[in-house]
Design an enzyme around this catalytic site. Structure first.
Site, short mmCIF file in Angstrom:
data_model
loop_
_atom_site.label_atom_id
_atom_site.label_comp_id
_atom_site.label_asym_id
_atom_site.label_seq_id
_atom_site.Cartn_x
_atom_site.Cartn_y
_atom_site.Cartn_z
N THR A 87 10.09 112.61 -77.78
CA THR A 87 8.68 111.90 -77.67
C THR A 87 9.32 109.85 -77.93
OG1 THR A 87 7.00 113.04 -77.64
CG2 THR A 87 6.03 111.04 -77.32
N SER A 115 13.28 117.57 -79.46
CA SER A 115 13.07 118.58 -80.99
C SER A 115 13.21 120.20 -80.10
CB SER A 115 12.50 117.51 -81.68
OG SER A 115 11.56 118.17 -81.61
N THR A 154 9.11 114.64 -82.59
CA THR A 154 8.63 115.51 -84.15
C THR A 154 8.72 116.44 -84.09
OG1 THR A 154 6.69 115.21 -82.92
CG2 THR A 154 6.77 113.39 -84.33
N ASP A 155 7.85 117.81 -83.29
CA ASP A 155 7.97 119.26 -83.08
C ASP A 155 8.86 119.76 -84.26
OD1 ASP A 155 6.12 118.75 -81.29
OD2 ASP A 155 7.21 119.74 -79.51
N1 ASP Z 1 7.73 117.65 -78.00
C1 ASP Z 1 8.41 116.75 -78.76
C2 ASP Z 1 9.51 116.39 -79.10
O1 ASP Z 1 9.14 116.98 -80.51
C3 ASP Z 1 6.44 116.44 -79.47
C4 ASP Z 1 7.75 114.20 -80.03
O2 ASP Z 1 8.72 113.92 -80.12
O3 ASP Z 1 6.16 114.51 -80.16
O4 ASP Z 1 10.58 116.04 -78.78
#
Ligand code: ASP
Length: 321
Positions: free
Chosen positions: A12, A53, A84-85
């Site tokens: 993200t 991710s 973050t995932d």
């Molecule tokens: N879906 C996103 C990822 O992990 C979530 C994020 O980056 O906060 O790529």
């Protein structure tokens, strides 16, 4: 002047919202245009991937490991931006494989680059501040978001959408970031690291629940398609009777069974002596991974098996905090 390697991997933090508010991957990483309010620092920036991710696999983690294993020859620190995932998994993998003393700091964002209250640039700058801090060496891989510093060892994503999503339930944050200071609250003991060259072992993670059927575990035992299994067991590491019989089938087939707690906080340890209780699971040959969740235990078992560790070395590695 300190020299920092920046590896962008996507997530993200590298995305933007379209006119409907849907978040998507762009061609150009918005972080490449970032301006910072930092002391003089020399940044070497590489867009190594541009992936959500969820698309990151152990193969990508291995690629990061290979890029970084000698990074201390050329750099004073490393910052990795990541979705973050699965950030906790990549950070943990690198923490358990890289034998480096320079700061390795991972960060991400919960709001994409053009959303109101976007946290990406701020977190990126915070990660850079930690990477150049004089106290940041010798701390393993760190995760920096939302003014907090977490050890890869203990950090987990706790909220689906809140910017304050990362927490270390067992240990609390390792430090905090204020406008003017980087403050570390504690030092962690050094843990084992193992180099890695391959990540092909198959290790599923199963979650236990009331009334868990042992049949699914028996199917794994018969299929010969897995190299090990992680079970997120109940409480301190216990299972129902039927699931315990399934575990026995896996152990009879020489498939390593690793027990963690499905609880959000605390340590898995053998306490109960009845069928399915932790004491009997351990006596049967299951290994307790004490202070990690299922996704991290999976990476530990993968690293241990890829290194051909003996059963006692594997047990020590999984026991370690
Ligand atoms: N879906 C996103 C990822 O992990 C979530 C994020 O980056 O906060 O790529």
């Amino acid at each position: 002047m300190k020299k920092i390697l920046v590896l962008h991997t996507g997530g993200t933090i590298a995305m933007h919202a379209d006119e409907d508010g849907d978040v998507e991957v762009g061609v150009e990483n918005p972080l490449n245009q970032a301006q910072f309010d930092l002391p003089a620092v020399d940044l070497d920036i590489e867009n190594i991937f541009n992936l959500p991710s969820e698309h990151i696999t152990p193969q990508h983690m291995l690629q990061l490991y290979n890029r970084l294993k000698d990074a201390d020859k050329d750099y004073d620190g490393v910052v990795i931006t990541h979705g973050t995932d699965t950030l906790e998994e990549t950070s943990f993998f690198l923490d358990k494989t890289l034998d480096l003393t320079i700061p390795i700091v991972m960060t991400g964002a919960m709001r994409s680059s053009n959303e109101l209250g976007s946290d990406g640039l701020y977190n990126f700058q915070s990660a850079l501040r930690v990477a150049i801090d004089s106290e940041a060496a010798n701390r393993g891989v760190m995760v920096v978001l939302n003014d907090e510093i977490h050890a890869a060892r203990f950090v987990t994503k706790t909220h689906a959408t809140n910017v304050a999503t990362f927490a270390s339930p067992i240990s609390g944050p390792m430090g905090m970031i204020t406008k003017r200071q980087i403050i570390f609250f504690y030092d962690l003991p050094k843990t084992m690291t193992y180099p890695i060259a391959d990540v092909s072992k198959k290790i599923p993670v199963m979650k236990a629940y009331a009334g868990m059927d042992g049949q699914i575990l028996s199917l794994f035992a018969e299929s010969e398609h897995i190299d090990g299994i992680i079970i997120e067991a109940l409480g301190a590491g216990n299972l129902g009777e039927d699931a315990a019989r399934g575990v026995q089938k896996l152990l009879d087939a020489d498939i390593p069974v690793v027990i963690v707690s499905r609880s959000y906080n605390g340590i898995a340890e053998p306490v109960y002596d009845y069928l399915g209780g932790g004491i009997q699971l351990e006596k049967a040959g299951a290994i307790f991974a004490r202070a990690v969740n299922g996704q991290k235990a999976r990476l530990k078992l993968l690293i241990g098996l890829e290194n051909g560790l003996s059963s006692s070395a594997l047990t020590n590695f999984l026991h370690e905090f």
